[in-house]
Design a protein around this motif. Sequence first.
Motif, mmCIF file in Angstrom:
data_model
loop_
_atom_site.group_PDB
_atom_site.id
_atom_site.type_symbol
_atom_site.label_atom_id
_atom_site.label_comp_id
_atom_site.label_asym_id
_atom_site.label_seq_id
_atom_site.Cartn_x
_atom_site.Cartn_y
_atom_site.Cartn_z
ATOM 1 N N GLU A 178 0.833 -1.204 0.000
ATOM 2 C CA GLU A 178 0.000 0.000 0.000
ATOM 3 C C GLU A 178 0.870 1.257 0.000
ATOM 4 O OE1 GLU A 178 -2.536 -0.374 3.364
ATOM 5 O OE2 GLU A 178 -3.715 -2.017 2.494
ATOM 6 N N ASP A 179 2.109 1.109 -0.419
ATOM 7 C CA ASP A 179 3.071 2.207 -0.388
ATOM 8 C C ASP A 179 2.676 3.322 -1.360
ATOM 9 O OD1 ASP A 179 5.647 0.509 0.927
ATOM 10 O OD2 ASP A 179 4.227 -0.630 -0.271
ATOM 11 N N GLU A 180 2.892 4.548 -0.945
ATOM 12 C CA GLU A 180 2.504 5.707 -1.749
ATOM 13 C C GLU A 180 3.195 5.718 -3.113
ATOM 14 O OE1 GLU A 180 0.342 9.148 -2.526
ATOM 15 O OE2 GLU A 180 0.174 7.770 -0.817
ATOM 16 N N PHE A 181 4.459 5.324 -3.182
ATOM 17 C CA PHE A 181 5.206 5.416 -4.438
ATOM 18 C C PHE A 181 4.632 4.485 -5.516
ATOM 19 C CE2 PHE A 181 7.277 1.598 -2.925
ATOM 20 C CZ PHE A 181 7.672 0.941 -4.079
ATOM 21 N N LEU A 182 3.902 3.459 -5.110
ATOM 22 C CA LEU A 182 3.346 2.518 -6.088
ATOM 23 C C LEU A 182 2.269 3.151 -6.964
ATOM 24 C CD1 LEU A 182 3.110 -0.720 -3.915
ATOM 25 C CD2 LEU A 182 4.668 -0.314 -5.819
ATOM 26 N N LYS A 183 1.691 4.257 -6.521
ATOM 27 C CA LYS A 183 0.662 4.929 -7.322
ATOM 28 C C LYS A 183 1.200 5.372 -8.674
ATOM 29 C CE LYS A 183 -2.135 6.562 -3.431
ATOM 30 N NZ LYS A 183 -2.689 7.738 -2.711
ATOM 31 N N ALA A 184 2.498 5.632 -8.732
ATOM 32 C CA ALA A 184 3.112 6.060 -9.989
ATOM 33 C C ALA A 184 3.102 4.952 -11.033
ATOM 34 C CB ALA A 184 4.549 6.526 -9.736
ATOM 35 N N PHE A 185 2.887 3.704 -10.612
ATOM 36 C CA PHE A 185 2.920 2.574 -11.532
ATOM 37 C C PHE A 185 1.535 1.975 -11.781
ATOM 38 C CE2 PHE A 185 6.886 2.825 -9.127
ATOM 39 C CZ PHE A 185 7.795 3.021 -10.163
ATOM 40 N N GLU A 186 0.502 2.654 -11.292
ATOM 41 C CA GLU A 186 -0.847 2.138 -11.472
ATOM 42 C C GLU A 186 -1.312 2.217 -12.925
ATOM 43 O OE1 GLU A 186 -3.471 4.036 -8.750
ATOM 44 O OE2 GLU A 186 -2.795 2.857 -7.028
ATOM 45 N N GLU A 187 -0.892 3.262 -13.654
ATOM 46 C CA GLU A 187 -1.314 3.388 -15.053
ATOM 47 C C GLU A 187 -0.798 2.237 -15.918
ATOM 48 O OE1 GLU A 187 -0.989 6.439 -18.867
ATOM 49 O OE2 GLU A 187 -0.525 7.160 -16.855
ATOM 50 N N PRO A 188 0.526 1.928 -15.880
ATOM 51 C CA PRO A 188 0.979 0.770 -16.659
ATOM 52 C C PRO A 188 0.381 -0.543 -16.173
ATOM 53 C CG PRO A 188 2.778 1.682 -15.334
ATOM 54 C CD PRO A 188 1.662 2.675 -15.300
ATOM 55 N N LEU A 189 0.136 -0.674 -14.863
ATOM 56 C CA LEU A 189 -0.476 -1.888 -14.345
ATOM 57 C C LEU A 189 -1.896 -2.035 -14.876
ATOM 58 C CD1 LEU A 189 -0.371 -4.386 -12.573
ATOM 59 C CD2 LEU A 189 -0.998 -2.958 -10.611
ATOM 60 N N LYS A 190 -2.643 -0.934 -14.938
ATOM 61 C CA LYS A 190 -4.003 -1.009 -15.456
ATOM 62 C C LYS A 190 -4.002 -1.338 -16.944
ATOM 63 C CE LYS A 190 -8.545 1.014 -15.454
ATOM 64 N NZ LYS A 190 -8.853 0.368 -16.739
ATOM 65 N N GLU A 191 -3.116 -0.713 -17.693
ATOM 66 C CA GLU A 191 -3.034 -0.984 -19.124
ATOM 67 C C GLU A 191 -2.710 -2.457 -19.380
ATOM 68 O OE1 GLU A 191 -0.041 0.179 -22.755
ATOM 69 O OE2 GLU A 191 -0.708 1.803 -21.428
ATOM 70 N N ALA A 192 -1.739 -2.972 -18.638
ATOM 71 C CA ALA A 192 -1.337 -4.363 -18.814
ATOM 72 C C ALA A 192 -2.434 -5.326 -18.368
ATOM 73 C CB ALA A 192 -0.039 -4.640 -18.055
ATOM 74 N N SER A 193 -3.079 -5.026 -17.230
ATOM 75 C CA SER A 193 -4.110 -5.935 -16.720
ATOM 76 C C SER A 193 -5.359 -5.902 -17.580
ATOM 77 C CB SER A 193 -4.445 -5.600 -15.267
ATOM 78 O OG SER A 193 -4.894 -4.268 -15.122
ATOM 79 N N ASP A 194 -5.681 -4.754 -18.176
ATOM 80 C CA ASP A 194 -6.803 -4.691 -19.122
ATOM 81 C C ASP A 194 -6.555 -5.608 -20.314
ATOM 82 O OD1 ASP A 194 -8.304 -2.947 -17.636
ATOM 83 O OD2 ASP A 194 -7.866 -1.173 -18.857
ATOM 84 N N GLU A 195 -5.329 -5.543 -20.846
ATOM 85 C CA GLU A 195 -4.997 -6.405 -21.990
ATOM 86 C C GLU A 195 -5.003 -7.873 -21.588
ATOM 87 O OE1 GLU A 195 -1.542 -7.149 -25.387
ATOM 88 O OE2 GLU A 195 -1.365 -5.427 -24.022
ATOM 89 N N LEU A 196 -4.512 -8.148 -20.378
ATOM 90 C CA LEU A 196 -4.516 -9.533 -19.903
ATOM 91 C C LEU A 196 -5.937 -10.070 -19.855
ATOM 92 C CD1 LEU A 196 -2.620 -11.793 -18.641
ATOM 93 C CD2 LEU A 196 -3.423 -10.945 -16.423
ATOM 94 N N TYR A 197 -6.849 -9.261 -19.328
ATOM 95 C CA TYR A 197 -8.238 -9.699 -19.226
ATOM 96 C C TYR A 197 -8.851 -9.894 -20.605
ATOM 97 C CZ TYR A 197 -13.007 -10.090 -17.531
ATOM 98 O OH TYR A 197 -14.271 -10.546 -17.259
#
Length: 208
Positions: A178-197
Amino acid sequence: MSSLTSTIPSKRIGIILGSSRKGGNAMGIASWVSAFLKKNIPSDVEVVLVDPITAPHPLGPLLHPQMPSLVKELSDYPTQAIRDWSTFVSTCSAIVVVSPQFNWGYPGELKNALDHLYYEWHGKPAMLVTYGSRGGAKCAEQLRQVMGKGLKMKLVGRDVLVALSHDYIAGQERVKGEDEFLKAFEEPLKEASDELYELMGGEANAPA
């Protein structure tokens, strides 16, 4: 299940930790990925996290005299541990690998887990989340060769590269999920997870 071509359920994502290093950042980052997936994909998709020191993952050295690419039946595997691993992977409709970069590559226990099987990986959608001081790009590059070219998995187009500060790598800090710095990587994670789904046969951006 007696055959490697048995029907595979389409509602499970397996998250495989690439490192068994105690006190590392693998579990924290995997927890972040797991929580994100559970929030951003339909709730009927099961997300299962597997670490390298918990069954069905701990496989030991690759001692089977027969190459995995020659194994067509579950019963042909020599140990129950490998049969359990085969069954688990086969029941996943997609795989997410969360791995640190070690010495410009990926950990040996992850290679070991991949190499015990062959046909179970074919055509399976997969996403890479790597981490290191610069995000683990070299690790991701190697995994793309092994998983995409060698094991014929369907890798999403974008890797999620999580850059860690010195405190997380050589200091006392560890990723908790739940670290604050991880928010910077949410956009690529969402893009990748959308494609995965989408590769799983779902519709991107479907409501949870």
